[in-house]
Design an enzyme around this catalytic site. Structure first.
Site, short mmCIF file in Angstrom:
data_model
loop_
_atom_site.label_atom_id
_atom_site.label_comp_id
_atom_site.label_asym_id
_atom_site.label_seq_id
_atom_site.Cartn_x
_atom_site.Cartn_y
_atom_site.Cartn_z
N GLU A 81 -81.41 -62.89 -84.80
CA GLU A 81 -81.80 -61.66 -84.31
C GLU A 81 -81.24 -61.50 -83.04
O GLU A 81 -82.27 -62.08 -82.10
CB GLU A 81 -82.79 -61.10 -84.98
CG GLU A 81 -82.39 -60.31 -86.06
CD GLU A 81 -82.00 -60.10 -86.70
OE1 GLU A 81 -80.89 -59.20 -86.02
OE2 GLU A 81 -81.45 -59.02 -88.13
N GLY A 104 -84.43 -63.93 -80.27
CA GLY A 104 -84.48 -64.47 -79.26
C GLY A 104 -82.98 -64.12 -78.70
O GLY A 104 -82.09 -63.96 -79.47
N LYS A 145 -94.93 -68.68 -85.15
CA LYS A 145 -95.10 -69.23 -82.82
C LYS A 145 -94.79 -67.70 -82.65
O LYS A 145 -93.26 -67.41 -82.86
CB LYS A 145 -94.19 -70.21 -83.08
CG LYS A 145 -94.66 -70.13 -81.22
CD LYS A 145 -93.03 -71.35 -81.09
CE LYS A 145 -92.35 -70.51 -79.60
NZ LYS A 145 -93.48 -69.80 -78.51
N GLY A 194 -80.82 -69.11 -79.90
CA GLY A 194 -80.38 -69.30 -81.28
C GLY A 194 -79.68 -70.01 -81.93
O GLY A 194 -79.00 -70.55 -82.92
P1 NDP Z 1 -85.81 -66.90 -76.54
O1 NDP Z 1 -84.81 -67.35 -76.87
O2 NDP Z 1 -86.53 -66.62 -74.87
O3 NDP Z 1 -87.14 -66.95 -77.28
C1 NDP Z 1 -87.49 -66.42 -78.01
C2 NDP Z 1 -88.88 -67.74 -79.03
O4 NDP Z 1 -87.44 -68.56 -79.16
C3 NDP Z 1 -90.15 -67.75 -78.16
O5 NDP Z 1 -90.78 -67.60 -78.92
C4 NDP Z 1 -89.83 -69.00 -77.39
O6 NDP Z 1 -90.83 -69.53 -77.31
C5 NDP Z 1 -89.05 -69.38 -78.65
N1 NDP Z 1 -88.35 -70.48 -78.17
C6 NDP Z 1 -87.99 -71.00 -77.05
N2 NDP Z 1 -86.68 -72.07 -77.02
C7 NDP Z 1 -87.31 -72.98 -78.03
C8 NDP Z 1 -86.37 -73.74 -78.69
N3 NDP Z 1 -86.08 -75.08 -78.35
N4 NDP Z 1 -87.09 -74.37 -80.11
C9 NDP Z 1 -87.39 -73.02 -80.45
N5 NDP Z 1 -88.40 -71.57 -80.28
C10 NDP Z 1 -88.06 -71.59 -79.43
O7 NDP Z 1 -86.05 -65.27 -75.76
P2 NDP Z 1 -87.22 -63.98 -75.70
O8 NDP Z 1 -88.63 -64.29 -75.64
O9 NDP Z 1 -86.80 -64.18 -73.76
O10 NDP Z 1 -86.65 -62.50 -76.00
C11 NDP Z 1 -85.92 -61.64 -75.34
C12 NDP Z 1 -84.01 -62.23 -76.20
O11 NDP Z 1 -83.76 -61.89 -77.34
C13 NDP Z 1 -82.90 -61.37 -75.47
O12 NDP Z 1 -81.60 -61.81 -75.37
C14 NDP Z 1 -83.40 -60.08 -76.38
O13 NDP Z 1 -81.88 -59.56 -76.70
C15 NDP Z 1 -83.21 -60.94 -77.98
N6 NDP Z 1 -84.57 -59.82 -79.11
C16 NDP Z 1 -83.07 -59.80 -79.73
C17 NDP Z 1 -83.09 -58.72 -80.69
C18 NDP Z 1 -83.01 -58.63 -82.03
O14 NDP Z 1 -82.59 -58.28 -83.14
N7 NDP Z 1 -81.37 -58.82 -81.82
C19 NDP Z 1 -84.07 -58.13 -80.56
C20 NDP Z 1 -85.77 -58.39 -79.66
C21 NDP Z 1 -85.09 -58.91 -78.72
P3 NDP Z 1 -91.74 -69.60 -75.74
O15 NDP Z 1 -91.64 -67.99 -75.41
O16 NDP Z 1 -92.35 -70.59 -75.70
O17 NDP Z 1 -90.54 -69.36 -75.07
#
Ligand code: NDP
Length: 497
Positions: free
Chosen positions: A252, A230, A177, A235
């Protein structure tokens, strides 16, 4: 624009289709707000169907010899290399990052695929001595089953490729996803695997909101692992859901990464590097250098040069030559940055540049925001503690490197860290004392390489990706004992007591 941009579909059991209820959502170019595509909004029925298929092909795929699985990955790598410019263009149109940065991300994806493909012949384990004579002991690897991959929008090509190739080479099947802001480049990944000959149903693709598609994945106990990148808040939710099934996970998450500038730093090198670490991808990197902790003596000189540099960055549509920084991903993201600019001012930090939108014709079409520098920031201010995820850097003054290290550690996050110094003692001190999963000396906080482990500590998550640990993540180890003495051991029970 690529024709393929216009055909986003779910891929379930090899069949390309719309969502079960026919609903869609829009994806727009963040630099122009132009509509790129209507994308299927997957449902819990679609997730169930994807998991059904992943389960039905699991035994065939997991029994396919790993070197044969690797052949498919090598072909994936070749396609990526050949089509890298077209892929980078889609990435820039959809995510906004400047084209050269998009190309670098595509090449990172290629590097990961080729690195992991070699594991098809290298998925080593070990043989060990036994306590007993005529007995062999060894550890074999088994796949986990079906792996759920949930990814963010800021590295929508390279992050899925940190996860999907090691899961597949180890013999798992996958339900993927992608982030809802960037499903188009994710769709390209899936198409490339199909063209490379991956059997139907081994990699399934469901687009749609996290609250719907993501949660349906979390609620299905047939998924044996969730590999997630994310935000830290998401997380935590995912960890709670995984706890119910005692499910394996990689998380991550976010970062608020410190860069220490020591008195002996060479500013000719440090300033351009820190500008890159703080503002590339418009500051939307988990590893962005967002807290710059500068020793007193060099502070004013650093600030003068850093602010001048930030002000001069070329911000614009990432497809235009010479542009260094593109737009923020969405209007909501820009509103969040504006909120933090207000918070920073109210908290008493001094804003020396940026802090607003552009009002020229071209840039007012997209979600552009000026690179912003706050100085006189205290480390307990929200602008120094919260992950702003935009082009905003805070400069914090420290009396010496020891105090800078204390400040560096005073955060809930622990992803990446860096120090600029020519003093080996300070370099090693910061490497050993700063609580982070990644540490740099004389390099900004970004720029990981795929053969080294990547990940964080504290609220930046746990587990590591890439590097030698990638295969570890997607396999279980089984301890195996083979008694070839064919003898009754002295401690066995007798049959008559
Ligand atoms: P989000 O946590 O908003 O989303 C990440 C993914 O999780 C998306 O596919 C999102 O879907 C999905 N998601 C959201 N809510 C849920 C839920 N309740 N259950 C299951 N899946 C869910 O992060 P962002 O996409 O905004 O990314 C940015 C973040 O990622 C920043 O905090 C950044 O620091 C972190 N990040 C960390 C990295 C690492 O390796 N440590 C590397 C890159 C980024 P949808 O898009 O449909 O909301």
């Amino acid at each position: 624009m690529s024709q393929l941009l216009l055909k986003p579909e779910l891929v379930i059991g090899g069949e390309h289709r719309m969502s079960s209820d026919g609903s869609t959502f829009e994806v727009r170019n963040p630099a122009t707000k132009e509509l790129l595509a209507n994308v299927p909004k997957g449902t819990s029925d679609d997730v169930k169907a994807a998991i059904d298929f992943a389960q039905s092909v699991y035994s065939n795929w997991s029994e396919t010899p790993a070197p044969q699985r690797a052949e498919i990955l090598y072909r994936v790598g070749e396609i990526i290399r050949k089509e890298q410019n077209e892929l980078a263009e889609i990435l820039t149109l959809e995510e906004g990052k400047a084209f050269p940065e998009a190309l670098a991300e595509i090449v990172e994806g290629y590097d990961t695929v080729m690195y992991i493909a070699a594991d098809g012949r290298r998925m080593w384990s070990y043989v060990s001595p036994s306590e007993q004579k005529d007995k062999a002991c060894m550890v074999i690897r088994r796949p986990l089953g079906i792996v759920g991959v949930i990814t963010p929008w800021n590295f929508p090509f390279s992050i899925p490729l940190w996860k999907i190739p090691p899961a597949l080479i180890a013999g798992n099947t996958v339900v993927f996803k992608p982030a809802s802001n960037t499903p188009l480049i994710a769709m390209k990944i899936v198409e490339i695997f199909e063209r490379a000959g991956l059997p139907k149903g081994v990699l399934n693709f469901v687009t749609g909101p996290g609250s719907q598609v993501g949660e349906a994945m979390l609620n299905d106990k047939r998924l044996k692992m969730i590999s997630f990148t994310g935000e830290s808040i998401t997380g935590h939710k995912i960890a709670e859901a995984n706890a119910i099934f005692l499910r394996k996970q990689i998380l991550e998450l976010g970062g608020k990464n410190p860069i220490i500038v020591a008195n002996d730093a060479d500013l000719d090198v440090a300033v351009p590097a820190i500008l890159y670490a703080s503002y590339s991808n418009c500051g939307q990197k988990c590893t962005a250098g967002s807290r710059i902790i500068v020793e007193e003596k060099i502070h004013d000189k650093f600030v003068e040069r850093f602010v001048k540099g930030a002000d001069a960055l070329a911000v614009g549509n990432g497809m235009n030559p010479g542009v260094q920084i593109g737009p923020l991903i969405t209007e909501e993201a820009r509103a969040k940055i504006e909120k933090y600019v207000d918070i920073g001012k109210k908290e008493g930090a001094k804003m020396l540049c940026g802090g607003s939108r552009y009002d020229d014709n071209e840039r007012s079409k997209g979600h552009f925001f000026k690179p912003t520098v706050f100085v006189d920031a205290a480390n307990d201010m929200r602008i120094s503690q919260d992950e702003i995820f935009g082009p905003v850097a805070c400069v914090i003054k420290a009396r010496n490197v020891d105090e800078a290290i204390e400040i560096a550690n005073d955060t809930r996050y622990g992803l990446s860290s860096a120090i600029y110094t020519r003093d080996l003692k300070n370099a090693f001190k910061s490497l050993s004392k700063i609580e982070s999963g990644i540490g740099y000396v004389n390099q900004g906080t970004t720029g990981a390489e795929v053969h080294l482990p990547f990940g964080g500590v504290k609220d930046s998550g746990f587990g590591r990706e890439a590097g030698e640990i990638a295969i570890e993540n997607y396999t279980e180890k089984k301890a195996v004992f083979i008694d070839y003495s064919y003898e009754r051991r002295p401690w066995y029970f007798g049959e008559s007591g």
